[in-house]
Design an enzyme around this catalytic site. Structure first.
Site, PDB file in Angstrom:
ATOM      1  N   ASN A  66     155.441  41.284  99.420  1.00 26.92           N
ATOM      2  CA  ASN A  66     156.589  42.132  99.141  1.00 26.92           C
ATOM      3  C   ASN A  66     156.107  43.544  98.835  1.00 26.92           C
ATOM      4  O   ASN A  66     155.108  43.741  98.146  1.00 26.92           O
ATOM      5  CB  ASN A  66     157.386  41.584  97.961  1.00 26.92           C
ATOM      6  N   HIS A  67     156.814  44.530  99.363  1.00 24.21           N
ATOM      7  CA  HIS A  67     156.379  45.919  99.207  1.00 24.21           C
ATOM      8  C   HIS A  67     156.447  46.375  97.750  1.00 24.21           C
ATOM      9  O   HIS A  67     155.825  47.370  97.375  1.00 24.21           O
ATOM     10  CB  HIS A  67     157.240  46.836 100.079  1.00 24.21           C
ATOM     11  N   ALA A  68     157.214  45.673  96.919  1.00 21.37           N
ATOM     12  CA  ALA A  68     157.239  46.007  95.498  1.00 21.37           C
ATOM     13  C   ALA A  68     155.911  45.703  94.837  1.00 21.37           C
ATOM     14  O   ALA A  68     155.559  46.279  93.807  1.00 21.37           O
ATOM     15  CB  ALA A  68     158.357  45.228  94.802  1.00 21.37           C
TER      16      ALA A  68
END
Length: 254
Positions: free
Chosen positions: A134-136
């Site tokens: 996930n890019h988070a």
């Protein structure tokens, strides 16, 4: 089980992991030899805890990172591959696998990353590693740093090719100007004025975009619902001459 520590997500990280967006990055790496899953598991066990993001999961409300114990085996996936399914299209199989992977959400009960090992021969590799996160959690460079830290030199198998630095959590209070109230005041006023100016500029650009600013129309621009459409991955080798041809056709500057 280690003690759980919490750290708030940044505003952008909250956007990346929100249910309506849930933005994931996928890294596809080709290898010259077949991949030994045991080597990957052993390297991850030694390095994953050096970076808090890769050993943290989301809180139930999605607003905080919570440090947790990582079961690396849950994050390294080696799917069964039927030889009849591959036939002569190894690259086609990999493209199909990655495309299906984009439709499967990451398990939010554990850290938001996984590694898929595909010992499939393609046109330019003997095996393929697919990394999804996930890019988070991080950007691609941060995750590549973890991957490099988990690789070994062929000249010295007992030595890692590079070292990933341990990331310390930011302290809640940190002032380097504790003894100078005047300098602190100047710094605070300057930071506040810059914040106000940047906010005004961002608001102006936002309203201008809503009212009249539009993206330049090009042959590569998608339709209105392009973001919600299923994604299809294709691996192609292209020359720089082809890139130059596209650039000239779109009247793009260097």
């Amino acid at each position: 089980m280690q003690n759980e520590e919490e750290e708030p997500l940044s505003p952008m990280a909250r956007v990346f992991q929100s249910p309506g967006i849930d933005l994931c990055a996928i890294i596809n790496i080709g290898f010259k030899t077949k991949i030994n899953p045991d080597v990957v598991l052993d390297a991850l066990k030694q390095n994953v805890y050096k970076h808090p993001r890769f050993s943290s999961k989301l809180s139930e409300n999605g607003k905080k990172w919570i440090e947790t114990e990582v079961n690396v085996e849950d994050h390294v996936i080696v799917p069964y591959i039927d030889p009849e399914e591959i036939c002569e299209g190894g690259q086609s199989f990999v493209d199909d696998y990655i495309s299906r992977l984009t439709l499967i959400p990451l398990d939010r009960s554990r850290p938001l990353w996984d590694i898929h090992i595909l010992n499939v021969k393609t046109s330019d590799a003997e095996a393929v590693g697919v990394i999804r996160f996930n890019h988070a959690l991080a950007d691609a460079m941060s995750f590549i740093s973890l991957v490099l830290a988990c690789t070994h030199k062929t000249s010295n198998p007992d030595m890692l090719s590079t070292a990933i630095p341990s990331v310390k959590r930011r302290s809640t209070v940190s002032h380097s100007l504790e003894n100078g109230w005047f300098l602190r005041a100047i710094f605070t006023i300057g930071s506040t004025m810059r914040l106000i100016w940047n906010t005004l500029v961002d608001m102006f650009l936002l309203f201008a975009t809503v009212l009249f600013l539009k993206d330049t129309k090009t042959p590569l621009k998608g339709g209105a619902n392009v973001r919600s459409n299923p994604k299809r991955f294709y691996h192609r080798n292209i020359s720089l001459d082809d890139i130059k041809l596209i650039k000239n056709a779109m009247n793009m500057v260097r």
